[in-house]
Design a protein around this motif. Structure first.
Motif, PDB file in Angstrom:
ATOM      1  N   CYS A 243      -9.705 -14.185 -19.254  1.00 37.47           N
ATOM      2  CA  CYS A 243     -10.275 -12.928 -19.764  1.00 37.47           C
ATOM      3  C   CYS A 243      -9.577 -12.512 -21.058  1.00 37.47           C
ATOM      4  O   CYS A 243     -10.226 -12.103 -22.017  1.00 37.47           O
ATOM      5  N   ILE A 244      -8.256 -12.612 -21.080  1.00 37.30           N
ATOM      6  CA  ILE A 244      -7.500 -12.232 -22.273  1.00 37.30           C
ATOM      7  C   ILE A 244      -7.867 -13.132 -23.445  1.00 37.30           C
ATOM      8  O   ILE A 244      -8.081 -12.665 -24.567  1.00 37.30           O
ATOM      9  N   ILE A 245      -7.982 -14.437 -23.170  1.00 32.81           N
ATOM     10  CA  ILE A 245      -8.366 -15.366 -24.236  1.00 32.81           C
ATOM     11  C   ILE A 245      -9.758 -15.029 -24.751  1.00 32.81           C
ATOM     12  O   ILE A 245     -10.005 -15.034 -25.962  1.00 32.81           O
ATOM     13  N   GLY A 246     -10.668 -14.712 -23.839  1.00 34.89           N
ATOM     14  CA  GLY A 246     -12.022 -14.335 -24.237  1.00 34.89           C
ATOM     15  C   GLY A 246     -12.033 -13.078 -25.082  1.00 34.89           C
ATOM     16  O   GLY A 246     -12.727 -13.005 -26.106  1.00 34.89           O
ATOM     17  N   ILE A 247     -11.255 -12.079 -24.681  1.00 37.24           N
ATOM     18  CA  ILE A 247     -11.187 -10.825 -25.440  1.00 37.24           C
ATOM     19  C   ILE A 247     -10.582 -11.081 -26.815  1.00 37.24           C
ATOM     20  O   ILE A 247     -11.069 -10.571 -27.829  1.00 37.24           O
ATOM     21  N   MET A 248      -9.528 -11.899 -26.860  1.00 36.73           N
ATOM     22  CA  MET A 248      -8.902 -12.206 -28.145  1.00 36.73           C
ATOM     23  C   MET A 248      -9.878 -12.943 -29.052  1.00 36.73           C
ATOM     24  O   MET A 248      -9.926 -12.679 -30.258  1.00 36.73           O
ATOM     25  N   HIS A 249     -10.675 -13.838 -28.471  1.00 34.83           N
ATOM     26  CA  HIS A 249     -11.667 -14.568 -29.266  1.00 34.83           C
ATOM     27  C   HIS A 249     -12.703 -13.597 -29.829  1.00 34.83           C
ATOM     28  O   HIS A 249     -13.063 -13.686 -31.004  1.00 34.83           O
TER      29      HIS A 249
END
Length: 108
Positions: A53-59
């Protein structure tokens, strides 16, 4: 008589007569270990999902920042072109009014 039935029927009587504290402790530890292992697996899964989720939000943030920066560059380019066009228009106006005779200027 079947040996399983014999052990089953007498096993219940044996359990009532003779306590099995070590067996009960081992069973409790085994069940606790299984529950702990399941909990650890769930915790690891939760951590992995959170990281995804964090990686997705950062992307998404990166894409948003990139699009805002690109929009800002396009806006800067438009402002620059507008300023150039305005300056060219003023130069054109200035040269045409200066090059005219005074009687044409008064009539116009």
């Amino acid at each position: 008589m079947n040996i399983k039935k014999l052990l089953w029927s007498h096993g219940e009587q044996l359990r009532q007569i003779q306590p099995w504290p070590y067996l009960n402790d081992a069973l409790a530890k085994f069940q606790a270990d299984k529950l702990l292992k399941i909990q650890r697996g769930l915790d690891e899964t939760e951590i992995i999902l959170l990281m995804l989720c964090i990686i997705g939000i950062m992307h998404l943030q990166h894409k948003t920042i990139d699009s805002v920066l690109a929009w800002g560059k396009r806006l800067d380019s438009l402002v620059e072109k507008s300023s150039d066009l305005s300056a060219a228009s003023q130069r054109k106006h200035h040269t045409t009014t200066l090059g005219r005779p005074t009687d044409v200027l008064q009539a116009g």
